[in-house]
Design a protein around this motif. Structure first.
Motif, PDB file in Angstrom:
ATOM      1  N   LEU A 164      10.390  -1.603  -7.177  1.00 26.64           N
ATOM      2  CA  LEU A 164      11.020  -2.920  -7.145  1.00 26.64           C
ATOM      3  C   LEU A 164      10.317  -3.754  -6.080  1.00 26.64           C
ATOM      4  N   GLU A 165       9.627  -4.799  -6.505  1.00 26.13           N
ATOM      5  CA  GLU A 165       8.850  -5.635  -5.576  1.00 26.13           C
ATOM      6  C   GLU A 165       9.395  -7.060  -5.618  1.00 26.13           C
ATOM      7  N   ARG A 166       9.632  -7.631  -4.441  1.00 28.43           N
ATOM      8  CA  ARG A 166      10.273  -8.959  -4.427  1.00 28.43           C
ATOM      9  C   ARG A 166       9.346 -10.094  -4.852  1.00 28.43           C
ATOM     10  N   ASP A 208       5.477 -13.402  11.194  1.00 24.98           N
ATOM     11  CA  ASP A 208       5.113 -13.565   9.790  1.00 24.98           C
ATOM     12  C   ASP A 208       3.600 -13.761   9.652  1.00 24.98           C
ATOM     13  N   TRP A 209       3.013 -12.976   8.756  1.00 23.00           N
ATOM     14  CA  TRP A 209       1.575 -12.998   8.525  1.00 23.00           C
ATOM     15  C   TRP A 209       1.048 -14.241   7.842  1.00 23.00           C
ATOM     16  N   SER A 210       1.934 -15.004   7.209  1.00 20.29           N
ATOM     17  CA  SER A 210       1.401 -15.998   6.268  1.00 20.29           C
ATOM     18  C   SER A 210       1.533 -17.423   6.792  1.00 20.29           C
ATOM     19  N   VAL A 237       0.845  -1.208   0.000  1.00 22.87           N
ATOM     20  CA  VAL A 237       0.000   0.000   0.000  1.00 22.87           C
ATOM     21  C   VAL A 237       0.878   1.256   0.000  1.00 22.87           C
ATOM     22  N   ALA A 238       1.943   1.254   0.827  1.00 18.36           N
ATOM     23  CA  ALA A 238       2.790   2.448   0.923  1.00 18.36           C
ATOM     24  C   ALA A 238       3.524   2.716  -0.392  1.00 18.36           C
ATOM     25  N   GLY A 239       4.173   1.685  -0.926  1.00 14.89           N
ATOM     26  CA  GLY A 239       4.994   1.870  -2.123  1.00 14.89           C
ATOM     27  C   GLY A 239       4.159   2.268  -3.327  1.00 14.89           C
ATOM     28  N   HIS A 242     -11.402  -5.379   0.776  1.00  7.29           N
ATOM     29  CA  HIS A 242     -10.427  -6.475   0.779  1.00  7.29           C
ATOM     30  C   HIS A 242      -9.094  -5.873   0.319  1.00  7.29           C
ATOM     31  N   ARG A 243      -8.038  -6.232   1.036  1.00  4.32           N
ATOM     32  CA  ARG A 243      -6.699  -5.722   0.717  1.00  4.32           C
ATOM     33  C   ARG A 243      -6.303  -5.946  -0.730  1.00  4.32           C
ATOM     34  N   ALA A 244      -6.628  -7.134  -1.238  1.00  7.56           N
ATOM     35  CA  ALA A 244      -6.250  -7.459  -2.610  1.00  7.56           C
ATOM     36  C   ALA A 244      -6.926  -6.508  -3.602  1.00  7.56           C
ATOM     37  N   LEU A 299      -9.366  -4.468   5.137  1.00  7.32           N
ATOM     38  CA  LEU A 299      -8.823  -3.198   5.626  1.00  7.32           C
ATOM     39  C   LEU A 299      -9.969  -2.233   5.843  1.00  7.32           C
ATOM     40  N   GLN A 300      -9.884  -1.480   6.943  1.00 10.69           N
ATOM     41  CA  GLN A 300     -10.816  -0.372   7.120  1.00 10.69           C
ATOM     42  C   GLN A 300     -10.068   0.879   6.691  1.00 10.69           C
ATOM     43  N   LEU A 301     -10.618   1.575   5.710  1.00  9.63           N
ATOM     44  CA  LEU A 301      -9.991   2.828   5.263  1.00  9.63           C
ATOM     45  C   LEU A 301     -10.780   3.972   5.867  1.00  9.63           C
ATOM     46  N   GLY A 349      -2.681   1.262  10.135  1.00  9.65           N
ATOM     47  CA  GLY A 349      -1.376   1.024   9.493  1.00  9.65           C
ATOM     48  C   GLY A 349      -1.365   1.434   8.030  1.00  9.65           C
ATOM     49  N   ALA A 350      -2.325   0.929   7.276  1.00  7.66           N
ATOM     50  CA  ALA A 350      -2.377   1.260   5.852  1.00  7.66           C
ATOM     51  C   ALA A 350      -2.767   2.723   5.659  1.00  7.66           C
ATOM     52  N   CYS A 351      -3.639   3.219   6.546  1.00  9.02           N
ATOM     53  CA  CYS A 351      -4.067   4.629   6.425  1.00  9.02           C
ATOM     54  C   CYS A 351      -2.881   5.574   6.638  1.00  9.02           C
ATOM     55  N   MET A 352      -2.035   5.262   7.625  1.00  6.59           N
ATOM     56  CA  MET A 352      -0.840   6.101   7.827  1.00  6.59           C
ATOM     57  C   MET A 352       0.088   6.027   6.614  1.00  6.59           C
ATOM     58  N   GLU A 382      14.070  -8.707  -5.390  1.00  5.29           N
ATOM     59  CA  GLU A 382      14.363  -8.611  -3.948  1.00  5.29           C
ATOM     60  C   GLU A 382      15.580  -7.713  -3.746  1.00  5.29           C
ATOM     61  N   VAL A 383      15.425  -6.702  -2.911  1.00  2.97           N
ATOM     62  CA  VAL A 383      16.514  -5.744  -2.686  1.00  2.97           C
ATOM     63  C   VAL A 383      17.185  -6.080  -1.358  1.00  2.97           C
ATOM     64  N   GLU A 384      18.502  -6.248  -1.387  1.00  2.00           N
ATOM     65  CA  GLU A 384      19.234  -6.600  -0.154  1.00  2.00           C
ATOM     66  C   GLU A 384      19.675  -5.355   0.603  1.00  2.00           C
ATOM     67  N   GLY A 387       5.416   4.163   5.616  1.00  2.00           N
ATOM     68  CA  GLY A 387       4.558   3.012   5.910  1.00  2.00           C
ATOM     69  C   GLY A 387       5.127   2.178   7.050  1.00  2.00           C
ATOM     70  N   ASP A 388       4.862   0.857   6.996  1.00  2.74           N
ATOM     71  CA  ASP A 388       5.326  -0.034   8.064  1.00  2.74           C
ATOM     72  C   ASP A 388       6.855  -0.009   8.198  1.00  2.74           C
ATOM     73  N   ALA A 389       7.564   0.317   7.158  1.00  5.42           N
ATOM     74  CA  ALA A 389       9.028   0.412   7.254  1.00  5.42           C
ATOM     75  C   ALA A 389       9.425   1.478   8.284  1.00  5.42           C
TER      76      ALA A 389
HETATM   77  C1  LIG Z   1      -4.678  -8.025  11.168  1.00 10.78           C
HETATM   78  C2  LIG Z   1      -4.339  -6.692  10.604  1.00 10.78           C
HETATM   79  C3  LIG Z   1      -5.369  -5.869  10.304  1.00 10.78           C
HETATM   80  C4  LIG Z   1      -5.099  -4.606   9.783  1.00 10.78           C
HETATM   81  N1  LIG Z   1      -6.147  -3.792   9.543  1.00 10.78           N
HETATM   82  C5  LIG Z   1      -5.895  -2.557   9.079  1.00 10.78           C
HETATM   83  C6  LIG Z   1      -6.970  -1.670   8.813  1.00 10.78           C
HETATM   84  O1  LIG Z   1      -8.145  -2.007   9.014  1.00 10.78           O
HETATM   85  N2  LIG Z   1      -6.684  -0.421   8.361  1.00 10.78           N
HETATM   86  C7  LIG Z   1      -5.389  -0.039   8.129  1.00 10.78           C
HETATM   87  O2  LIG Z   1      -5.184   1.116   7.729  1.00 10.78           O
HETATM   88  N3  LIG Z   1      -4.346  -0.863   8.356  1.00 10.78           N
HETATM   89  C8  LIG Z   1      -4.558  -2.110   8.813  1.00 10.78           C
HETATM   90  N4  LIG Z   1      -3.524  -2.944   9.033  1.00 10.78           N
HETATM   91  C9  LIG Z   1      -2.139  -2.487   8.795  1.00 10.78           C
HETATM   92  C10 LIG Z   1      -1.723  -2.545   7.352  1.00 10.78           C
HETATM   93  O3  LIG Z   1      -1.998  -3.811   6.808  1.00 10.78           O
HETATM   94  C11 LIG Z   1      -0.227  -2.248   7.194  1.00 10.78           C
HETATM   95  O4  LIG Z   1       0.149  -1.196   8.045  1.00 10.78           O
HETATM   96  C12 LIG Z   1       0.056  -1.835   5.762  1.00 10.78           C
HETATM   97  O5  LIG Z   1      -0.226  -2.908   4.899  1.00 10.78           O
HETATM   98  C13 LIG Z   1       1.511  -1.411   5.578  1.00 10.78           C
HETATM   99  O6  LIG Z   1       1.772  -1.216   4.222  1.00 10.78           O
HETATM  100  P1  LIG Z   1       3.248  -1.167   3.678  1.00 10.78           P
HETATM  101  O7  LIG Z   1       3.129  -0.971   2.201  1.00 10.78           O
HETATM  102  O8  LIG Z   1       4.058  -0.240   4.473  1.00 10.78           O
HETATM  103  O9  LIG Z   1       3.863  -2.621   3.975  1.00 10.78           O
HETATM  104  P2  LIG Z   1       3.483  -4.006   3.306  1.00 10.78           P
HETATM  105  O10 LIG Z   1       2.046  -4.101   2.999  1.00 10.78           O
HETATM  106  O11 LIG Z   1       4.095  -5.049   4.169  1.00 10.78           O
HETATM  107  O12 LIG Z   1       4.258  -3.988   1.905  1.00 10.78           O
HETATM  108  C14 LIG Z   1       5.668  -4.117   1.801  1.00 10.78           C
HETATM  109  C15 LIG Z   1       5.985  -4.621   0.410  1.00 10.78           C
HETATM  110  O13 LIG Z   1       7.411  -4.629   0.242  1.00 10.78           O
HETATM  111  C16 LIG Z   1       7.822  -5.857  -0.330  1.00 10.78           C
HETATM  112  N5  LIG Z   1       9.179  -6.104   0.139  1.00 10.78           N
HETATM  113  C17 LIG Z   1       9.580  -6.378   1.398  1.00 10.78           C
HETATM  114  N6  LIG Z   1      10.917  -6.518   1.461  1.00 10.78           N
HETATM  115  C18 LIG Z   1      11.372  -6.336   0.207  1.00 10.78           C
HETATM  116  C19 LIG Z   1      12.685  -6.364  -0.374  1.00 10.78           C
HETATM  117  N7  LIG Z   1      13.764  -6.598   0.371  1.00 10.78           N
HETATM  118  N8  LIG Z   1      12.826  -6.106  -1.694  1.00 10.78           N
HETATM  119  C20 LIG Z   1      11.718  -5.842  -2.466  1.00 10.78           C
HETATM  120  N9  LIG Z   1      10.446  -5.822  -1.973  1.00 10.78           N
HETATM  121  C21 LIG Z   1      10.282  -6.069  -0.653  1.00 10.78           C
HETATM  122  C22 LIG Z   1       6.796  -6.867   0.194  1.00 10.78           C
HETATM  123  O14 LIG Z   1       6.726  -8.014  -0.623  1.00 10.78           O
HETATM  124  C23 LIG Z   1       5.516  -6.050   0.180  1.00 10.78           C
HETATM  125  O15 LIG Z   1       4.859  -6.110  -1.064  1.00 10.78           O
HETATM  126  C24 LIG Z   1      -3.751  -4.207   9.547  1.00 10.78           C
HETATM  127  C25 LIG Z   1      -2.715  -5.058   9.827  1.00 10.78           C
HETATM  128  C26 LIG Z   1      -2.996  -6.294  10.368  1.00 10.78           C
HETATM  129  C27 LIG Z   1      -1.860  -7.201  10.713  1.00 10.78           C
END
Ligand SMILES: Cc1cc2nc3c(=O)[nH]c(=O)nc-3n(C[C@H](O)[C@H](O)[C@H](O)COP(=O)(O)OP(=O)(O)OC[C@H]3O[C@@H](n4cnc5c(N)ncnc54)[C@H](O)[C@@H]3O)c2cc1C
Length: 375
Positions: free
Chosen positions: A36-38, A216-218, A17-19, A106-108, A49-51, A283-286, A130-132, A270-272
């Motif tokens: 660049l996505e791994r 790990d989420w998965s 979402v962030a990228g 739905h996130r997807a 997700l709730q937006l 999380g996604a909203c931020m 994948e970026v190291e 984002g989460d980084a």
């Molecule tokens: C149960 C749960 C419910 C949630 N509900 C909500 C909600 O309702 N509302 C909300 O706003 N947020 C919610 N969140 C939080 C939200 O999902 C995350 O904060 C958000 O997805 C973060 O986005 P991001 O793009 O920073 O990270 P990510 O979604 O983790 O994306 C990171 C991307 O980087 C890629 N990547 C990682 N490392 C590398 C690498 N070395 N090289 C290349 N690519 C790489 C990954 O494959 C991935 O595609 C929830 C989280 C959880 C766990």
């Protein structure tokens, strides 16, 4: 728009979402963006997700409003309930924030909308990359999530700590599309559920436990474990859980907000930058807010160092406050004994006497308009 970003090359690590939001926001301001996505294919984990309006203002400004509406439901309210199913209080989002947009998606589907818009705008998305460590280039954005390599390059290795909570997530088929979220609050446990468009329902269930779980989420789990942990919850919960065919489990860890967000060439978002517990659903909203502000700061002029420092100073206080609020909410949902009785009674009374007052505590989150606050 000033034209400061016109044709400037930008590399983004991570296509979540962030990228993707950053890619689109930067491209709309003229930058030449490569993501660049791994992952070898864009295939998002099944979760909802709730937006909230603070993020929707950005997504609308990026021209995604209609596409998101077509794939989501409005979020009109939140019902806080006890494990018997009895309502403690109903928070009427539609009434308290009449002009604002809450969407359940739905996130997807959100990722699909972002990928399509980014590609149409001319963003290059390179999969299987994948970026190291931070690649060369004049401007590099780290949007690589929870275990960010780019954050590590800026801040060194940091160790999160296990909160003593595990979470399951599942998506089930469900005809009930009443557009509101339910939070069932039990001692040491809570369960959140809301409908997603397309006849789906999202379930997230959190349990206090000593068992250490992976972050790990998965990681798949046996749905019987989820059913056993919430066996005494009533109302619609037994029926929902009976229909869970597959679920995932992971451990909730607390991370510090990154100490260093940028160094003049590299920036994170984002989460980084600020992984959060999920208890404020922000999380996604931020991440979406970050993306807009980052692009807007970089668009103010050619001095990249000043722009990135400005981005960090605008984003850090707000994200730290939201992360802290999510930490507090974890405690509030899981109260036990007399504290729990007191808190639920106060909520019930508050809901009757001044229903708006409970939600007003969150106005600073939802009323924030990153687009209007553009530097
Ligand atoms: C149960 C749960 C419910 C949630 N509900 C909500 C909600 O309702 N509302 C909300 O706003 N947020 C919610 N969140 C939080 C939200 O999902 C995350 O904060 C958000 O997805 C973060 O986005 P991001 O793009 O920073 O990270 P990510 O979604 O983790 O994306 C990171 C991307 O980087 C890629 N990547 C990682 N490392 C590398 C690498 N070395 N090289 C290349 N690519 C790489 C990954 O494959 C991935 O595609 C929830 C989280 C959880 C766990």
């Amino acid at each position: 728009m000033t034209g400061a970003l016109q044709s400037r090359p930008v590399g983004i690590v991570g296509g979540g979402v962030a990228g993707l939001t950053a890619a689109l926001a930067l491209r709309r301001r003229g930058a030449d963006v490569t993501v660049l996505e791994r992952a070898p294919v864009i295939a998002e984990v099944g979760a909802g997700l709730q937006l909230s309006p603070n993020a929707m203002r950005v997504l609308d400004a990026l021209g995604l409003g209609a596409a998101i509406d077509a794939m989501s439901l409005p979020g009109r309210g939140v019902r806080l309930r006890d494990p018997s199913g009895a309502e403690v209080v109903r928070l009427d989002l539609a009434r308290h924030y009449p002009e604002a947009r809450f969407r359940l998606i739905h996130r997807a589907r959100l990722i699909e909308v972002l990928v399509q818009a980014a590609r149409m705008a001319g963003v290059r998305i390179e999969l299987g990359r994948e970026v190291e460590s931070p690649p060369d280039g004049p401007l590099l954005i780290g949007a690589d999530g929870l275990h960010s390599r780019i954050r590590m390059a800026l801040n060194g290795r940091e160790v999160p700590f296990f909160t003593g909570q595990s979470a399951w997530r599942a998506v089930i088929a469900d005809d009930d599309q009443t557009p509101e979220a339910h939070v069932f609050m039990g001692p040491g446990r809570h369960l959140v559920s809301y409908p997603l468009a397309g006849g789906l329902r999202n379930i997230v269930a959190v349990l206090e436990t000593r068992d250490w779980q992976d972050e790990d989420w998965s990681r798949p789990d046996d749905p019987a474990n989820l059913r056993a942990a919430f066996a005494d919850f009533r109302g619609p919960v037994p029926d929902w859980l009976a229909r869970v065919g597959e679920c995932h489990v992971w451990g909730l860890f607390r991370h510090e907000v990154a100490h260093r967000w940028q160094d003049g060439r590299i920036a994170i978002l984002g989460d980084a930058a600020h992984p959060t517990l999920p208890f404020m659903a922000q999380g996604a909203c931020m991440a979406v807010e970050d993306a807009w502000t980052l692009a807007a700061c970089l668009d103010t002029g050619p001095d990249q160092g000043t722009a990135l420092a400005r981005y960090e100073s605008l984003r850090r206080p707000r994200t730290a406050r939201i992360v802290a609020a999510a930490n507090d909410n974890a405690r509030n949902y899981h109260l036990t004994g007399p504290k729990r009785l007191l808190a639920h009674t106060a909520l019930r009374l508050g809901g009757r006497v001044a229903p708006g007052a409970i939600l007003s505590r969150f106005d600073w989150i939802y009323d924030f308009d990153p687009v209007a606050e553009t530097p």
